[in-house]
Design an enzyme around this catalytic site. Structure first.
Site, PDB file in Angstrom:
ATOM      1  N   ARG A 235      15.269  14.732  -9.038  1.00 35.85           N
ATOM      2  CA  ARG A 235      15.616  16.137  -9.238  1.00 35.85           C
ATOM      3  C   ARG A 235      14.381  16.980  -8.932  1.00 35.85           C
ATOM      4  O   ARG A 235      13.254  16.581  -9.226  1.00 35.85           O
ATOM      5  CB  ARG A 235      16.090  16.394 -10.680  1.00 35.85           C
ATOM      6  N   GLU A 264      17.553  25.389  -4.799  1.00 38.04           N
ATOM      7  CA  GLU A 264      18.251  24.969  -3.588  1.00 38.04           C
ATOM      8  C   GLU A 264      19.365  25.948  -3.248  1.00 38.04           C
ATOM      9  O   GLU A 264      20.070  26.402  -4.158  1.00 38.04           O
ATOM     10  CB  GLU A 264      18.831  23.558  -3.778  1.00 38.04           C
ATOM     11  N   HIS A 283      18.456  17.857   0.428  1.00 35.96           N
ATOM     12  CA  HIS A 283      19.235  17.157  -0.608  1.00 35.96           C
ATOM     13  C   HIS A 283      20.367  16.336   0.017  1.00 35.96           C
ATOM     14  O   HIS A 283      21.547  16.529  -0.293  1.00 35.96           O
ATOM     15  CB  HIS A 283      19.799  18.156  -1.612  1.00 35.96           C
TER      16      HIS A 283
END
Length: 326
Positions: A235, A264, A283
């Site tokens: 994370r 993000e 990601h």
């Protein structure tokens, strides 16, 4: 439960928090005739939550559940998130109630391990520099690093961390797993600094909890070898990003690769885009072709167990913030 129709058994209501375009909704055709499936977006979640027996958090990047859960009305008895991490949905009210929370454990392990292995090879063999030289039509012969015989410290001893360690060991890397507590095959948190100081590759695959937030900071980057590389597939908030920028700029470590970020999408003005020695990816480490279908199939399998009264897999310990037993 939803109100029964006279002469028919009641149907369970499954509420899906959609991710919105371009992400397609989950394929839940197998539940046709067995459950009433409703869809909602973030804005309507609070109003529709009392209608649901089950909540499927398809938009695993949203924190709408954390915002909506403390409201009025009844709450689903089971919440499933289509992600490995649960930090985006846990709040004190959800943690304290008897609602069961499950995650997508098992779907992303191997893909993320493959991605980490690809990053290790790319960094060791300087592939970004090779591509840059090709774009410049510049012939720059150089020597690169051998991967076999190096050492890795994999932080996070869950299924993803274990898969990463196995994959790296297949490349000839000696991998040490670090978890919350010591047990056979796993080092404890008290061993982390010692292992960081010896590692050529530091891979973060830990869950985000109060204990792990910001764990990779200036002190931890200072412990690492100057030739070490840091990779984060856990994370974004596990890393103090400003400290990483400083560590790379001052050459405390040789390089890094981030697939997850505190915010993000990564803002266009973030210094992470241009800091020397850093690979940025959006990601995507666990997202292989067909991954959404796997997530949908996993939910249907779990639903069948839940509807039949059988124990659920992947039950999250809400106090710890992850599935225990690893």
């Amino acid at each position: 439960m939803s109100e029964p129709t006279p002469g028919r058994p009641p149907k369970t209501t499954v509420l899906v928090l959609d991710a919105g375009p371009p992400a397609p909704p989950p394929r839940l055709g197998a539940l046709t005739g067995r459950a009433r499936v409703l869809h909602t977006d973030e804005a309507a979640l609070a109003a529709r939550l009392p209608l649901a027996d089950v909540l499927l958090v398809w938009d695993f990047a949203s924190d709408a559940v954390r915002r909506a859960w403390p409201g009025e009305g009844r709450r689903p008895r089971w919440v499933h998130t289509a992600s490995a991490g649960v930090d985006h949905l846990l709040c004190p009210e959800l943690t304290a109630c008897d609602t069961v929370v499950t995650n997508a454990r098992g779907v992303f392990d191997q893909p993320i391990a493959e991605y980490v292995a690809a990053l290790v090879l790319a960094l060791a063999k300087e592939l970004p520099r090779t591509l840059e030289s090709q774009r410049e039509r510049s012939w720059r012969h150089r020597e690169t690093r051998r991967v076999a015989g190096t050492r890795a410290c994999v932080v996070g001893s869950g299924p993803i961390g274990r898969a990463v360690a196995r994959m790296l060991e297949g490349l000839g890397v000696t991998a040490a797993l670090v978890g919350r507590a010591r047990r056979p095959g796993v080092h404890g948190a008290q061993d982390l600094d010692r292992l960081l100081a010896r590692a050529d590759w530091v891979v973060c695959a830990a869950p985000l909890t109060d204990a792990t937030r910001g764990m990779f900071d200036a002190r931890r980057f200072g412990v690492m070898q100057p030739g070490a590389h840091f990779i984060n597939v856990g994370r974004g908030a596990l890393v103090a990003e400003d400290d990483l920028v400083a560590a790379l700029t001052k050459r405390w470590i040789a390089g890094a690769a981030l697939d997850v970020f505190a915010h993000e999408p990564l803002p266009a003005d973030s210094p992470l885009w241009t800091v020397p020695g850093l690979l940025v990816s959006p990601h995507m480490s666990g997202d292989t072709v067909g991954w959404r279908d796997e997530l949908g199939a996993q939910f249907v399998e779990l639903y069948e167990a839940w509807a039949a009264g059988r124990p659920l897999r992947n039950v999250v310990d809400k106090e710890r913030g992850y599935v225990p037993g690893h």
